[in-house]
Design a protein around this motif. Structure first.
Motif, PDB file in Angstrom:
ATOM      1  N   TYR A  90       0.859  -1.190   0.000  1.00 58.69           N
ATOM      2  CA  TYR A  90       0.000   0.000   0.000  1.00 58.69           C
ATOM      3  C   TYR A  90       0.897   1.242   0.000  1.00 58.69           C
ATOM      4  O   TYR A  90       1.747   1.389   0.890  1.00 58.69           O
ATOM      5  CB  TYR A  90      -0.935  -0.030   1.217  1.00 58.69           C
ATOM      6  CG  TYR A  90      -2.107  -0.981   1.005  1.00 58.69           C
ATOM      7  CD1 TYR A  90      -1.896  -2.365   0.969  1.00 58.69           C
ATOM      8  CD2 TYR A  90      -3.394  -0.505   0.807  1.00 58.69           C
ATOM      9  CE1 TYR A  90      -2.954  -3.237   0.740  1.00 58.69           C
ATOM     10  CE2 TYR A  90      -4.457  -1.373   0.588  1.00 58.69           C
ATOM     11  CZ  TYR A  90      -4.223  -2.734   0.551  1.00 58.69           C
ATOM     12  OH  TYR A  90      -5.268  -3.590   0.312  1.00 58.69           O
ATOM     13  N   THR A  98      -1.149   1.143   5.469  1.00 58.17           N
ATOM     14  CA  THR A  98      -2.512   0.736   5.812  1.00 58.17           C
ATOM     15  C   THR A  98      -2.993   1.397   7.105  1.00 58.17           C
ATOM     16  O   THR A  98      -4.114   1.163   7.538  1.00 58.17           O
ATOM     17  CB  THR A  98      -2.596  -0.803   5.952  1.00 58.17           C
ATOM     18  OG1 THR A  98      -1.607  -1.235   6.881  1.00 58.17           O
ATOM     19  CG2 THR A  98      -2.361  -1.487   4.612  1.00 58.17           C
ATOM     20  N   GLU A  99      -2.129   2.191   7.712  1.00 59.93           N
ATOM     21  CA  GLU A  99      -2.545   2.935   8.908  1.00 59.93           C
ATOM     22  C   GLU A  99      -3.158   4.269   8.481  1.00 59.93           C
ATOM     23  O   GLU A  99      -2.758   4.842   7.466  1.00 59.93           O
ATOM     24  CB  GLU A  99      -1.340   3.184   9.827  1.00 59.93           C
ATOM     25  CG  GLU A  99      -0.776   1.915  10.442  1.00 59.93           C
ATOM     26  CD  GLU A  99      -1.833   1.168  11.235  1.00 59.93           C
ATOM     27  OE1 GLU A  99      -2.482   1.788  12.100  1.00 59.93           O
ATOM     28  OE2 GLU A  99      -2.022  -0.031  10.978  1.00 59.93           O
ATOM     29  N   ARG A 124      -7.047   3.321   3.342  1.00 63.28           N
ATOM     30  CA  ARG A 124      -6.583   3.210   4.743  1.00 63.28           C
ATOM     31  C   ARG A 124      -7.446   4.043   5.690  1.00 63.28           C
ATOM     32  O   ARG A 124      -7.727   3.624   6.817  1.00 63.28           O
ATOM     33  CB  ARG A 124      -5.116   3.623   4.848  1.00 63.28           C
ATOM     34  CG  ARG A 124      -4.874   5.089   4.490  1.00 63.28           C
ATOM     35  CD  ARG A 124      -3.409   5.428   4.259  1.00 63.28           C
ATOM     36  NE  ARG A 124      -3.274   6.827   3.867  1.00 63.28           N
ATOM     37  CZ  ARG A 124      -2.712   7.761   4.612  1.00 63.28           C
ATOM     38  NH1 ARG A 124      -2.216   7.452   5.785  1.00 63.28           N
ATOM     39  NH2 ARG A 124      -2.644   9.003   4.198  1.00 63.28           N
ATOM     40  N   LEU A 168      -8.608  -4.410   1.779  1.00 65.44           N
ATOM     41  CA  LEU A 168      -8.151  -4.047   3.129  1.00 65.44           C
ATOM     42  C   LEU A 168      -9.321  -4.118   4.113  1.00 65.44           C
ATOM     43  O   LEU A 168      -9.171  -4.618   5.238  1.00 65.44           O
ATOM     44  CB  LEU A 168      -7.545  -2.638   3.101  1.00 65.44           C
ATOM     45  CG  LEU A 168      -6.956  -2.121   4.417  1.00 65.44           C
ATOM     46  CD1 LEU A 168      -5.796  -2.989   4.893  1.00 65.44           C
ATOM     47  CD2 LEU A 168      -6.496  -0.662   4.256  1.00 65.44           C
TER      48      LEU A 168
END
Ligand SMILES: C[S@@+](CC[C@H](N)C(=O)[O-])C[C@H]1O[C@@H](n2cnc3c(N)ncnc32)[C@H](O)[C@@H]1O
Length: 199
Positions: A13, A17-18, A45, A73
């Motif tokens: 990503y 992804t945070e 995200r 995700l």
């Protein structure tokens, strides 16, 4: 120039992804459990984070590859997000529909940005909240990420004009250190807005 679809075609990503830190810190300004429109949401995200907080996000982006990874995700994190592939030049924000609208690094040409922001004001419910973080023109001197075209970089003064009708709860131009994957790395010049549609 590399397209967003090409950029998002890698397995990893691009921005991680945070969630964006500003969004993490301010999302509870939005009514808990509310419907949230995420503009230019990319690989998801932020929308996935909001879904995990109990919100109902709709992620809009022009990149089908990005939104495909956003759906993956969400599935991996056990939550649901809605997605719409659309160019914001053509997308119409439903009037009075949203408890929150989120704009993180949504860098649009200035005329389009102003048109989208007019729709954001009308699209919020009474009490609804707009959250924005973007690079400012000062970022051009930093070289730590973001567009290279000043027309895509808003100032706080410009945003105040574009968002007439909202009450600014938090408004700042500041330098902060960002670590969001290879695209955003290091000290950066940003503008942040938390603004509410008044009752
Ligand atoms: C810097 S990325 C930010 C992605 C996401 N908001 C995040 O923070 O991870 C910018 C995103 O804007 C999207 N974008 C740029 N212009 C757009 C437009 N006219 N309509 C829809 N999406 C657009 C791109 O596809 C890309 O996903």
């Amino acid at each position: 120039m590399i397209s967003w679809d090409e950029r998002y075609s890698a397995a990893e990503y691009f921005y991680g992804t945070e969630p964006n830190e500003f969004l993490r810190g301010h999302c509870l300004e939005i009514r808990r459990g509310g419907d949230v429109l995420c503009l230019a949401e990319g690989e998801g995200r932020n929308a996935v984070f909001l879904a995990r907080q109990g919100f109902h996000p709709l992620a809009v982006d022009q990149s089908p590859v990005g939104l495909g990874k956003a759906a993956q995700l969400a599935s991996a994190r056990g939550v649901h997000i809605d997605t719409v592939v659309a160019d914001l030049a053509a997308y119409r924000i439903e009037v009075g529909r949203w408890d929150g609208v989120v704009s993180i690094w949504c860098h649009l040409p200035s005329a389009l940005r102003a048109a989208v922001h007019r729709q954001v004001v009308a699209g919020l419910k009474i009490g609804g909240v707009f959250l924005l973080e973007a690079y400012t023109p000062a970022q051009l001197a930093y070289g730590t990420g973001g567009p290279k075209d000043a027309d895509l970089l808003p100032t706080l003064a410009g945003l105040r004009e574009e968002l007439v009708g909202l009450e600014f709860v938090h408004a700042a131009e500041l330098e902060r250190v960002i670590h969001e994957g290879p695209g955003h790395a290091g000290p950066s010049a940003v503008v942040q807005v938390v603004a509410r549609r008044p009752t």
